[in-house]
Design a protein around this motif. Structure first.
Motif, PDB file in Angstrom:
ATOM      1  N   LYS A 322       9.326 -29.319 -24.593  1.00 11.43           N
ATOM      2  CA  LYS A 322       8.419 -30.088 -25.660  1.00 11.43           C
ATOM      3  C   LYS A 322       7.645 -30.304 -26.549  1.00 11.43           C
ATOM      4  CE  LYS A 322       8.844 -34.204 -23.864  1.00 11.43           C
ATOM      5  NZ  LYS A 322       8.303 -35.594 -22.943  1.00 11.43           N
ATOM      6  N   GLU A 323       7.298 -29.074 -26.366  1.00  7.45           N
ATOM      7  CA  GLU A 323       6.635 -28.342 -27.694  1.00  7.45           C
ATOM      8  C   GLU A 323       7.279 -27.648 -29.045  1.00  7.45           C
ATOM      9  OE1 GLU A 323       3.440 -26.022 -25.848  1.00  7.45           O
ATOM     10  OE2 GLU A 323       3.143 -24.725 -27.312  1.00  7.45           O
ATOM     11  N   ILE A 326       8.764 -30.373 -31.318  1.00  9.28           N
ATOM     12  CA  ILE A 326       7.816 -30.950 -31.283  1.00  9.28           C
ATOM     13  C   ILE A 326       7.910 -30.176 -33.378  1.00  9.28           C
ATOM     14  CG2 ILE A 326       5.467 -31.890 -31.979  1.00  9.28           C
ATOM     15  CD1 ILE A 326       5.311 -32.287 -29.465  1.00  9.28           C
ATOM     16  N   MET A 327       7.582 -29.030 -32.843  1.00 10.87           N
ATOM     17  CA  MET A 327       7.861 -28.378 -33.993  1.00 10.87           C
ATOM     18  C   MET A 327       9.119 -28.532 -34.817  1.00 10.87           C
ATOM     19  SD  MET A 327       6.313 -24.976 -32.075  1.00 10.87           S
ATOM     20  CE  MET A 327       4.659 -25.206 -31.577  1.00 10.87           C
ATOM     21  N   ARG A 328      10.173 -28.393 -34.137  1.00 11.10           N
ATOM     22  CA  ARG A 328      11.670 -29.080 -34.834  1.00 11.10           C
ATOM     23  C   ARG A 328      11.406 -30.192 -35.318  1.00 11.10           C
ATOM     24  NH1 ARG A 328      15.917 -26.201 -33.211  1.00 11.10           N
ATOM     25  NH2 ARG A 328      17.060 -27.260 -34.651  1.00 11.10           N
ATOM     26  N   ALA A 329      11.192 -30.740 -34.536  1.00 12.54           N
ATOM     27  CA  ALA A 329      10.717 -31.916 -36.107  1.00 12.54           C
ATOM     28  C   ALA A 329       9.447 -32.157 -36.995  1.00 12.54           C
ATOM     29  CB  ALA A 329      10.214 -33.142 -34.660  1.00 12.54           C
ATOM     30  N   VAL A 330       8.709 -31.645 -36.267  1.00 12.66           N
ATOM     31  CA  VAL A 330       8.267 -31.651 -38.153  1.00 12.66           C
ATOM     32  C   VAL A 330       7.971 -30.165 -38.787  1.00 12.66           C
ATOM     33  CG1 VAL A 330       5.772 -32.421 -36.671  1.00 12.66           C
ATOM     34  CG2 VAL A 330       6.062 -29.675 -36.994  1.00 12.66           C
ATOM     35  N   PRO A 420      16.221 -30.739 -29.831  1.00 15.52           N
ATOM     36  CA  PRO A 420      14.596 -31.276 -30.339  1.00 15.52           C
ATOM     37  C   PRO A 420      15.292 -32.795 -29.800  1.00 15.52           C
ATOM     38  CG  PRO A 420      16.026 -30.495 -32.449  1.00 15.52           C
ATOM     39  CD  PRO A 420      16.469 -30.081 -31.615  1.00 15.52           C
ATOM     40  N   ALA A 421      16.167 -33.323 -30.612  1.00 13.72           N
ATOM     41  CA  ALA A 421      17.111 -34.465 -29.819  1.00 13.72           C
ATOM     42  C   ALA A 421      16.492 -35.071 -28.981  1.00 13.72           C
ATOM     43  CB  ALA A 421      17.870 -34.987 -30.619  1.00 13.72           C
ATOM     44  N   LEU A 424      12.805 -34.440 -26.908  1.00 13.25           N
ATOM     45  CA  LEU A 424      11.242 -35.420 -27.343  1.00 13.25           C
ATOM     46  C   LEU A 424      12.200 -36.676 -27.002  1.00 13.25           C
ATOM     47  CD1 LEU A 424      11.247 -34.301 -31.502  1.00 13.25           C
ATOM     48  CD2 LEU A 424       9.679 -34.579 -29.056  1.00 13.25           C
ATOM     49  N   ALA A 425      13.527 -36.696 -25.660  1.00 15.24           N
ATOM     50  CA  ALA A 425      13.833 -38.163 -25.890  1.00 15.24           C
ATOM     51  C   ALA A 425      13.216 -38.383 -24.572  1.00 15.24           C
ATOM     52  CB  ALA A 425      14.880 -37.989 -24.972  1.00 15.24           C
ATOM     53  N   GLY A 426      12.206 -39.720 -24.323  1.00 18.62           N
ATOM     54  CA  GLY A 426      11.299 -40.361 -23.317  1.00 18.62           C
ATOM     55  C   GLY A 426       9.721 -40.270 -23.830  1.00 18.62           C
TER      56      GLY A 426
END
Ligand SMILES: Nc1ncnc2c1ncn2[C@@H]1O[C@H](COP(=O)(O)OP(=O)(O)O)[C@@H](O)[C@H]1O
Ligand SMILES: [Mg+2]
Lengths: 426, 215
Positions: A322-323, A326-330, A420-421, A424-426
């Motif tokens: 998950k972490e 998150i890094m991928r998302a930002v 990442p999708a 990060l789901a849920g």
């Protein structure tokens, strides 16, 4: 990603799982520690063999007469002055030093004060005359020339002989240990053409004395080294061969000239005394073999450490899915995530490599100190059994990093492959 | 600001068949709009946001966000897009444990975002006094504020919010909705997907995602 960011993120994730990090570091520490320790030991023992036990000068070739060749029957195979000149003229020869054994037996009968002890002893003496230049650097008292009849003969002792005396002979007989400086100037009586064990020659007995003037690696092991002219004079006086030499030591331009030189010498019907060299090579090979086997074992431990790190990082990547998402998302690219895992591994490997190297060096020092105190004296006992060139611990750290990076290959690939999708789901 | 044409996205359903979640979505969001996308759970709202935000690349169709066409961008270019052009806000906050509030807000800076003001962003969401707190020391509403501050950190063009109030009680959720409203009033474009009426109530425009189509 900038290095400072990477370092902060690595610190963060290592801090969060200290126990996992410690266990990963531990494996590398054991592997690298063992490797550095064994290599240092191998290098150290190898150095003792090379420098103390068989101090073979790689540039020197010892030429001796051949005993039973066709040449010797035809009058060849002996080393007279003409042969010496021919040897000196061989390509690749820098210097040629002659040696002549005193060809009559000799004894020393000592009865008196010996460095604070009383010594009463009869000893066979072998004396070999050599060109002064061979040992000149180690002569610390007077000149190394024939002093003439009735004068004490300057004599050089072999370093190895002194070592054997100090560590075996002296302790057994309750005699004091001697240093080269202590020995300088020591005089003792010698009678040539006298023996306790063999038949003397018909000639007269020459009673004289010897004086130690130095200790040298180039001194002959089984006796004393004296000026060449003295040996010639003594042989003449006893009516034995004073013309031919018992050996010639050739100094090659460089060690690489030695094989070629040895071949030429053999072509001349002479022999090359390779005893010491062969011993040195055999002992060196044995040390190398043992060291390699132990180093291989250590490398195996490093490999296991790499597998261990692979497991640990795989688990860590899984729990951090998950972490990492998150890094991928930002803004982290796949390569950034992979770099992060590699950087964590590198940190673990560097820590393990450094710790292992430090422990190995500490263990080496501790063992040397213990050997100094607890091990009995024996010939060639070195001050240190280890040789630790500065590059060794550095290589240890580098190898620790390399092992860890190898282990991180698969986990880092998994980390980069995280969707990442989905993470990060849920 | 956002323009999507004919977006299609399928997932394999595990039995060898495929599930078409997005089936030709067209979307236009203008600069400064606050748009809500409504839809039942499982209708594909998150999927749509992931495609628009450059987190999902396995789609068909065209997406342009803030003048950047996402089609054909490499992984590094997409990463930079996520880093600076859009800001994500998730239902379950997704803060990094072990980093305090301020560092969580500054997380995009680890991956290249420049000139961000973490302190200012935290103050903007009303959490300036709790910069040193760990996520575990914050309430749900506060965590979501930190997440919003993180999304604002790199001064993005668009905020993409995935059920931002889904994990919050009514009062706290209301405060978050107010925050979006005021951010939008300052000119930020906001696209929020949700199945909650109270979010769509403040939106300038409400769209419905149903059977893979946006209406
Ligand atoms: N990675 C995936 N693999 C397979 N199916 C997925 C995946 N992600 C989402 N889905 C499916 O796509 C549909 C839409 O999911 P999602 O976009 O999360 O819906 P929403 O956010 O509207 O609840 C769901 O049926 C979900 O099971
Ligand atoms: Mg969803």
């Amino acid at each position: 990603m900038r290095a400072s960011s990477l370092i902060r993120l690595v610190g963060l994730s290592l801090k969060r799982d200290v126990r996992g990090a410690v266990s990963s570091v531990f494996g590398v520490t054991i592997g690298i520690g063992a490797l550095v320790f064994f290599v240092a030991l191998g290098l150290g023992i190898g150095r003792v063999v090379r420098e103390k036990v068989f101090p073979v000068d790689a540039q020197l070739v010892e030429v001796v007469p051949s005993q039973l060749t066709l040449g010797s029957m035809l009058g060849g195979g002996k080393i007279d002055q003409a042969t010496v000149d021919r040897l000196a003229a061989l390509p690749g020869v820098k210097k040629a030093w002659r040696k002549m054994t005193v060809r009559v037996p000799a004894v020393s009968r000592y009865d008196g004060e010996f460095f604070g002890s009383r010594l009463h002893l009869g000893l066979e003496v072998i004396a070999v005359g050599v060109d002064a230049e061979l040992v000149r650097a180690d002569v610390k008292l007077g000149e190394f020339i024939d002093p003439g009849e009735g004068q004490p003969i300057p004599a050089v002792a072999a370093t190895r002989l002194l070592d054997i005396y100090n560590h075996t002979f002296a302790p057994n007989r309750g005699l004091p240990k001697l240093t080269p400086t202590l020995l300088l100037g020591f005089q003792f009586p010698v009678e040539f053409n006298r023996s306790f064990v063999v038949q003397a020659k018909p000639g007269p007995v020459t009673a004289t004395s010897m004086q130690l003037v130095g200790v040298s690696d180039r001194g002959i092991l089984a006796g004393l080294t004296i000026p060449l002219d003295t040996a010639v004079r003594l042989n003449k006086a006893s009516g034995v061969d004073a013309e031919t030499f018992s050996a010639v030591t050739l100094q090659a331009e460089s060690p690489s000239h030695v094989p070629e030189l040895a071949a030429r010498v053999k072509e001349m019907g002479l022999k090359v005394d390779e005893q010491d060299r062969r011993w040195a090579e055999n002992a060196g090979a044995a040390v190398l073999l043992t060291t390699s086997a132990l180093a291989l074992l250590s490398l195996l431990i490093c490999l296991l450490a790499a597998v261990n790190i692979a497991h640990a990082l795989s688990a860590s990547v899984r729990t951090r899915t998950k972490e990492l998402g998150i890094m991928r998302a930002v803004g982290a690219a796949k390569a950034d995530v992979r770099a992060l895992v590699f950087a964590e591994a590198a940190a673990l490997g560097a820590a393990g490599g450094a710790l292992g190297s430090v422990l190995a060096v500490a263990a080496a020092f501790a063992l040397d100190a213990a050997a100094l105190t607890w091990l009995p004296q024996f010939p060639f006992k070195p001050d240190s059994f280890f040789s630790i060139p500065i590059g060794l611990p550095l290589a240890g750290v580098a190898l620790g990093v390399l092992a860890s990076l190898t282990g991180a290959w698969w986990p880092s690939r998994d980390a980069a492959a995280i969707d990442p999708a989905r993470a990060l789901a849920g | 600001m956002i323009s999507a044409r004919g977006l299609k996205r399928e997932f394999s359903d595990g039995d060898g068949g495929s599930l078409r979640v997005l089936d030709g979505v067209d979307l236009d969001v203008k600069q400064g709009e606050l748009v809500a996308v409504m839809g039942r759970s499982g209708s594909g709202k998150s999927t749509l946001l992931h495609v628009l935000g450059g987190l999902d690349t396995a789609y068909a169709g065209d997406v342009t966000v803030a003048g950047t066409s996402l089609k054909g961008l490499g992984d590094h270019e997409l990463a930079r897009f996520r880093n600076s052009t859009v800001g994500f806000v998730f239902q379950s906050f997704h803060l990094v444990p072990g980093l305090n509030a301020l560092d969580n807000v500054a997380l995009p800076a680890f991956f290249g975002a420049q000139g961000g003001d973490a302190k200012g962003a935290l103050e903007r969401v009303g959490l300036g006094a709790k910069a040193g707190r760990q996520p575990s020391q914050l309430s749900g509403g506060e965590r979501q504020r930190v997440a919003i501050a993180r999304a604002l950190f790199a001064r993005p063009k668009v905020l993409l919010c995935d059920e931002p109030t889904g994990n919050l009680d009514a009062a706290t959720g209301g405060e978050i909705i107010e925050l979006f409203k005021s951010l939008n009033a300052e000119g930020l474009t906001v696209l929020a997907v949700t199945h909650e009426e109270r979010v769509s109530a403040v939106a300038g425009r409400v769209l419905k995602l149903e059977n893979g189509k946006l209406t």
